[in-house]
Design an enzyme around this catalytic site. Sequence first.
Site, mmCIF file in Angstrom:
data_model
loop_
_atom_site.group_PDB
_atom_site.id
_atom_site.type_symbol
_atom_site.label_atom_id
_atom_site.label_comp_id
_atom_site.label_asym_id
_atom_site.label_seq_id
_atom_site.Cartn_x
_atom_site.Cartn_y
_atom_site.Cartn_z
ATOM 1 N N ASP A 288 -23.923 -3.282 28.033
ATOM 2 C CA ASP A 288 -23.180 -4.196 28.898
ATOM 3 C C ASP A 288 -22.609 -5.304 28.003
ATOM 4 O O ASP A 288 -22.905 -5.379 26.806
ATOM 5 C CB ASP A 288 -24.057 -4.764 30.015
ATOM 6 C CG ASP A 288 -23.204 -5.289 31.184
ATOM 7 O OD1 ASP A 288 -21.984 -5.482 30.989
ATOM 8 O OD2 ASP A 288 -23.745 -5.515 32.282
HETATM 9 C C1 NOJ Z 1 -20.823 -7.505 32.846
HETATM 10 C C2 NOJ Z 1 -21.191 -6.711 34.059
HETATM 11 O O1 NOJ Z 1 -22.600 -6.664 34.208
HETATM 12 C C3 NOJ Z 1 -20.667 -5.297 34.036
HETATM 13 O O2 NOJ Z 1 -20.937 -4.695 35.270
HETATM 14 C C4 NOJ Z 1 -19.197 -5.292 33.732
HETATM 15 O O3 NOJ Z 1 -18.729 -3.966 33.727
HETATM 16 C C5 NOJ Z 1 -18.978 -5.967 32.390
HETATM 17 N N1 NOJ Z 1 -19.444 -7.338 32.446
HETATM 18 C C6 NOJ Z 1 -17.501 -5.951 31.985
HETATM 19 O O4 NOJ Z 1 -16.773 -6.822 32.773
#
Ligand code: NOJ
Length: 711
Positions: A288
């Site tokens: 993530d």
């Molecule tokens: C953090 C989030 O937890 C995730 O779901 C998302 O895809 C990413 N940021 C990218 O924006």
Amino acid sequence: MKTKIIFGIIYLCLKVNVFSQDLDPRIEQKVDSVLSLMTMDEKIGQLNQLNGFWDATGPIPEEGQSLNKYNQLKAGLIGSMLNVKGVKEVRELQKIAVEQTRLGIPLIFGFDLIHGYKTITPIPLAEVSSWDMELIRKSAAMAAEEATAAGVNWAFGPMVDVSSDARWGRVMEGVGEDPYLASLVASARVIGYQGENLDRTNTLLACPKHYAGYGFAESGKDYNTVSIDDYTLHNFVMPPFKAAIDAGAMSIMTSFNVIQGVPATANNYLINEKLKKDWGFKGIVLSDWGSIAEMITHGFSPNPIHATRHAFLAGTDVDMEASFYANHLKDLNTQNIVSTAKIDESVKRVLRVKFQLGLFDDPYLYCDETREEQIILSKENRDLVLEVALNSIVLLKNDTNLLPLTGDKKIALIGPLAKDKNIPLGNWSLAADSDSAVSIYEGFKNLNINFEYAKGVNLVNKKVSFPFATHLNITNTEGIEEAVALAKKSDVVVLAVGEDAFQTGEGRSQSEIQLPGLQRALIEAVSAVNANIILVTQSGRPLDLSWENEHVKSIVHAWHLGTESGNAITKVLTGEFNPSGKLPMSFPRAVGQLPIYYNKYKTGRPSDPGNDIVFWSHFTDVEEGPLFPFGYGLNYSNIKIENVKLSKIKIKEGDSIKIEVTIKNHSKVQGSEVVQLYIQDLYSRYVRPIKELKDFEKVRKELSCYLLAFL
Ligand code: NOJ
């Protein structure tokens, strides 16, 4: 009318030939030949994902900030990007990757395609309320169609985190509290995104997330520690991920949280053992945003080198936005801590997906301005999101049959969400135009309803910037008087209330889940002069509606329904569409009951409402159980499930049983019902929940059905 329906467990081998994890030898050969040409720097470049130059959906980590992205791109040191959208922008960057790097390897462009691209669908949790997997698949396919027309070819979704804590803001993106329903939804969405083949111009790479345990953040506070045992991990958390992988998902995103003491991003058991080895996953494991860097903050890694080593060796292939792999993987390779073979394996995963997406044949496959213009917000897409929205609405209460509305009544439309055109778009509507949802006000106009309107109170205090709890700062009561005057002269009041779109979503957890601000004061004042109140609630989470339930006759829960919100709500209020949604999460009586879920364990002192002594599992200050349970939802018909017949009353392990029921509509109003099959294993080596959903069928308009299930 009698219709026979066969009700079986195998559901989603649907109409689409499911993509699988099987390798294609022709692609593997090409992957190997590209790999053989690459330097170590170029290989590591494929494992590096950076945010584009425009929007950011997370804090920019320090290591990433100092780097010049254009130079990195030209040197072939970036493999994929996120938050780049629109053919013009995508083409510009793809051109650099393809024409200016030594090997010309194309980029993949990722985006948080959570509930539609520009034509916004109901938030994911709302869609689950439809219990209609084909509709959910179509909705994802429509989103893929629009996003791919705008250059995007990697959806950071579906989010398949099971959760039973409405305080957690991310429940809006999720799949509710039941692992079985969640698994079906997970595979429907993966199939919707990826279609039959990834190299079609209108399909894209799915990325189930957040692997794993993120939905169990302690006290529902986002990014918080997760303390769950193996049993919960395997029975509640993992099934939807497994379903998504079985449906052919070719990427997966790790989660921010620590699980069983180890950050998920560095969790060897979860990634190498379960996902890659046991489940045979052949796609990309993506961290993530900055989650590799956060291993330091967690107190797991003392420095970036340690974090890089542990995340990579645990199986995380691609680093989103931390730049740790870009900065440290080569050194670890030189020191023989990370082998070249291991790096090659991860690079192959990335190249494989790029071949599957057809990017090596045509890097501009997803860059077609004409398609972008024609498809986005087309009538066909709007019609589909209307259908999904209609099916996502849940009728929670309808005492005295106040609904559906009839034309002879004087109707007042009151409330902060009656005219709002932005909030219904929900939290993850990054590509949508602001104020592009149809409001309830407009929905009423579109159906030529005679009504008068008053706002009553504000929902959000625009002067106070997010994320500080803005709704707490609303003090202006001036509009209440006008609303009361209107309610007084009306036969019935439709009160449109709820939460702002940004009260749920990432980083938007709350300790309270009642209607915010002065909305309760508004309902109180209006209900004092008019008893006929229909409450329309919009939110991204289950709310605590205990007080409202006592004070109004009807409640329609509309979530955040997307572009066609107002039209869908109006059609349900007027009965043009008979509501059929069922709750995918329990609505509590009080926030203190959270987490609350139907598939709980019995305990040694079960919650038996008949108990009048103190010593049993309960709260002393609130009635036991949820206000509205999982699977609950009313309609305007009178449909009953009758004549339940079991082919046997006892079964042994491996046996099956046939269950028949008759579904009878005792009214003249055509309606749909979701017939739900639950089981309980009364005594087991490992205790089982008191109820477990094992099958269901949404029966549309039929008056009778035949249900068959195998246990
Ligand atoms: C953090 C989030 O937890 C995730 O779901 C998302 O895809 C990413 N940021 C990218 O924006």
